[in-house]
Design a protein around this motif. Structure first.
Motif, PDB file in Angstrom:
ATOM      1  N   THR A 176       0.821  -1.309   0.077  1.00  0.00           N
ATOM      2  CA  THR A 176       0.170  -0.078   0.148  1.00  0.00           C
ATOM      3  C   THR A 176       0.652   1.323   0.001  1.00  0.00           C
ATOM      4  N   GLY A 177       2.158   1.390   0.446  1.00  0.00           N
ATOM      5  CA  GLY A 177       2.935   2.246   0.346  1.00  0.00           C
ATOM      6  C   GLY A 177       2.485   3.116   1.906  1.00  0.00           C
ATOM      7  N   VAL A 178       1.963   2.575   2.706  1.00  0.00           N
ATOM      8  CA  VAL A 178       1.204   2.970   4.206  1.00  0.00           C
ATOM      9  C   VAL A 178       2.217   2.437   5.185  1.00  0.00           C
ATOM     10  N   SER A 179       2.791   3.162   6.216  1.00  0.00           N
ATOM     11  CA  SER A 179       3.608   2.468   6.924  1.00  0.00           C
ATOM     12  C   SER A 179       2.918   1.571   7.799  1.00  0.00           C
ATOM     13  N   LYS A 180       3.871   0.633   8.329  1.00  0.00           N
ATOM     14  CA  LYS A 180       3.244  -0.633   9.185  1.00  0.00           C
ATOM     15  C   LYS A 180       2.670   0.032  10.487  1.00  0.00           C
ATOM     16  N   ALA A 181       3.370   1.196  10.879  1.00  0.00           N
ATOM     17  CA  ALA A 181       2.810   1.744  12.333  1.00  0.00           C
ATOM     18  C   ALA A 181       1.386   2.426  11.886  1.00  0.00           C
ATOM     19  N   MET A 182       1.307   3.128  10.832  1.00  0.00           N
ATOM     20  CA  MET A 182      -0.057   3.790  10.529  1.00  0.00           C
ATOM     21  C   MET A 182      -0.995   2.563  10.230  1.00  0.00           C
ATOM     22  N   LEU A 183      -0.820   1.651   9.631  1.00  0.00           N
ATOM     23  CA  LEU A 183      -1.661   0.573   9.438  1.00  0.00           C
ATOM     24  C   LEU A 183      -2.249  -0.182  10.739  1.00  0.00           C
ATOM     25  N   GLY A 184      -1.217  -0.127  11.442  1.00  0.00           N
ATOM     26  CA  GLY A 184      -1.525  -0.815  12.794  1.00  0.00           C
ATOM     27  C   GLY A 184      -2.491  -0.005  13.518  1.00  0.00           C
ATOM     28  N   GLN A 185      -2.242   1.307  13.722  1.00  0.00           N
ATOM     29  CA  GLN A 185      -2.969   2.394  14.343  1.00  0.00           C
ATOM     30  C   GLN A 185      -4.571   2.484  13.619  1.00  0.00           C
ATOM     31  N   ILE A 186      -4.423   2.181  12.350  1.00  0.00           N
ATOM     32  CA  ILE A 186      -5.688   2.337  11.719  1.00  0.00           C
ATOM     33  C   ILE A 186      -6.450   1.100  12.256  1.00  0.00           C
ATOM     34  N   GLU A 187      -5.929  -0.190  12.188  1.00  0.00           N
ATOM     35  CA  GLU A 187      -6.558  -1.432  12.608  1.00  0.00           C
ATOM     36  C   GLU A 187      -7.038  -1.519  13.893  1.00  0.00           C
ATOM     37  N   ARG A 188      -6.276  -0.777  14.923  1.00  0.00           N
ATOM     38  CA  ARG A 188      -6.818  -0.726  16.276  1.00  0.00           C
ATOM     39  C   ARG A 188      -7.697   0.677  16.587  1.00  0.00           C
ATOM     40  N   GLY A 189      -8.133   1.249  15.649  1.00  0.00           N
ATOM     41  CA  GLY A 189      -8.895   2.427  15.666  1.00  0.00           C
ATOM     42  C   GLY A 189      -8.419   3.604  16.364  1.00  0.00           C
ATOM     43  N   GLU A 190      -6.976   3.668  16.457  1.00  0.00           N
ATOM     44  CA  GLU A 190      -6.393   4.837  17.137  1.00  0.00           C
ATOM     45  C   GLU A 190      -6.393   5.746  16.336  1.00  0.00           C
ATOM     46  N   SER A 191      -6.546   5.765  14.885  1.00  0.00           N
ATOM     47  CA  SER A 191      -6.378   6.560  13.892  1.00  0.00           C
ATOM     48  C   SER A 191      -7.138   6.509  12.658  1.00  0.00           C
ATOM     49  N   ALA A 192      -7.689   7.473  12.049  1.00  0.00           N
ATOM     50  CA  ALA A 192      -8.459   7.584  10.858  1.00  0.00           C
ATOM     51  C   ALA A 192      -7.623   7.857   9.945  1.00  0.00           C
ATOM     52  N   PRO A 193      -7.617   7.133   8.888  1.00  0.00           N
ATOM     53  CA  PRO A 193      -6.947   7.621   7.777  1.00  0.00           C
ATOM     54  C   PRO A 193      -7.676   8.769   6.864  1.00  0.00           C
ATOM     55  N   THR A 194      -6.884   9.541   6.098  1.00  0.00           N
ATOM     56  CA  THR A 194      -7.487  10.621   5.423  1.00  0.00           C
ATOM     57  C   THR A 194      -7.944   9.913   4.231  1.00  0.00           C
ATOM     58  N   ILE A 195      -8.650  10.525   3.316  1.00  0.00           N
ATOM     59  CA  ILE A 195      -9.300  10.164   2.134  1.00  0.00           C
ATOM     60  C   ILE A 195      -8.024   9.352   1.078  1.00  0.00           C
ATOM     61  N   ALA A 196      -7.104  10.098   1.050  1.00  0.00           N
ATOM     62  CA  ALA A 196      -5.937   9.923   0.242  1.00  0.00           C
ATOM     63  C   ALA A 196      -5.260   8.504   0.846  1.00  0.00           C
ATOM     64  N   THR A 197      -4.984   8.543   1.964  1.00  0.00           N
ATOM     65  CA  THR A 197      -4.525   7.188   2.538  1.00  0.00           C
ATOM     66  C   THR A 197      -5.244   6.127   2.370  1.00  0.00           C
ATOM     67  N   LEU A 198      -6.716   6.324   2.452  1.00  0.00           N
ATOM     68  CA  LEU A 198      -7.594   5.110   2.513  1.00  0.00           C
ATOM     69  C   LEU A 198      -7.442   4.684   0.727  1.00  0.00           C
TER      70      LEU A 198
END
Length: 178
Positions: free
Chosen positions: A32-54
Motif C-alpha cells: 500500500t505504501g502506508v507505513s506499518k505503524a499507521m496501518l496498525g493504528q488504523i486497525e486498532r481504531g487509534e487513527s482514522a486515515p485521510t481519504i488519500a491514505t484510504l
C-alpha cells in the motif's frame, strides 16, 4: 454514520482483509505504501486515515474504496464524515458491484477544499459529473473546469486533484475498476 463508526468500519475491513489473505502488516505496508505503524493504528481504531491514505490502502490491497464503509446493498447510504478531511464528505450512491466493477459516490467539497488524490491502481477510470458549484478537476497537468451538468472522464491511475472553485461543490463520481 459517525466519525467513530467510519473509523471502526475501516479498522474491521482492514483487519478482515489481512486475515483472509494471511497477510502481515509488513506485507500490507509494502503493497500500500502506508507505513506499518499507521496501518496498525488504523486497525486498532487509534487513527482514522485521510481519504488519500484510504485510497492508497484500497489500491494496494486491490479493494474498492466503498468496501471500507458501505453497508450491504440496499442500505441507507448517508454522507461519510472523514475526521481528517472535514471539508470533504462522501455519500455512497451505489457500493462496489463485482458484476459491473463499478461504484458511485456523491462528493461534497466545502470551504473551497482542495483534495489531492494519489494514483489509483492501473486501469481505474473515473467519470465525474458536476451537480452544483464549480469544480476544478486537475490531472496530467491540465485543469478541467466543471460547472453544473458538465462531465469529464479520465484514467485515475495517475495522481489527480479535486478543487472547489466555489465555496461549496457537489459532484458525482463513478469509479470503474478493471
Amino acid at each position: 454514520m459517525s466519525a467513530n463508526d467510519i473509523r471502526r468500519a475501516i479498522a474491521e475491513r482492514l483487519k478482515a482483509c489481512r486475515k483472509e489473505r494471511e497477510m502481515s502488516l509488513d506485507k500490507a505496508a509494502l503493497l500500500t505504501g502506508v507505513s506499518k505503524a499507521m496501518l496498525g493504528q488504523i486497525e486498532r481504531g487509534e487513527s482514522a486515515p485521510t481519504i488519500a491514505t484510504l485510497w492508497k490502502i484500497a489500491g494496494g490491497l486491490n479493494l474498492s474504496f466503498s468496501s471500507f464503509f458501505a453497508g450491504k446493498a440496499g442500505s441507507d447510504f448517508r454522507q461519510v464524515p472523514f475526521p481528517y478531511d472535514a471539508d470533504m464528505a462522501i455519500r455512497v450512491v451505489f457500493p462496489f458491484d463485482a458484476a459491473t466493477h463499478m461504484e458511485m459516490f456523491e462528493v461534497t467539497l466545502s470551504n473551497r477544499y482542495h483534495q489531492r488524490s494519489p494514483a489509483h491502481r492501473f486501469g481505474v477510470v473515473e467519470h465525474v459529473v458536476a451537480v452544483s458549484g464549480v469544480l476544478d478537476l486537475i490531472h496530467e497537468g491540465r485543469v478541467h473546469r466543471l460547472k453544473p451538468g458538465l462531465a469529464h472522464r479520465f484514467h485515475a491511475d495517475v495522481a489527480h486533484q479535486y478543487r472547489a472553485a466555489s465555496d461549496t461543490v457537489v459532484f458525482q463520481a463513478i469509479i470503474c475498476y478493471t
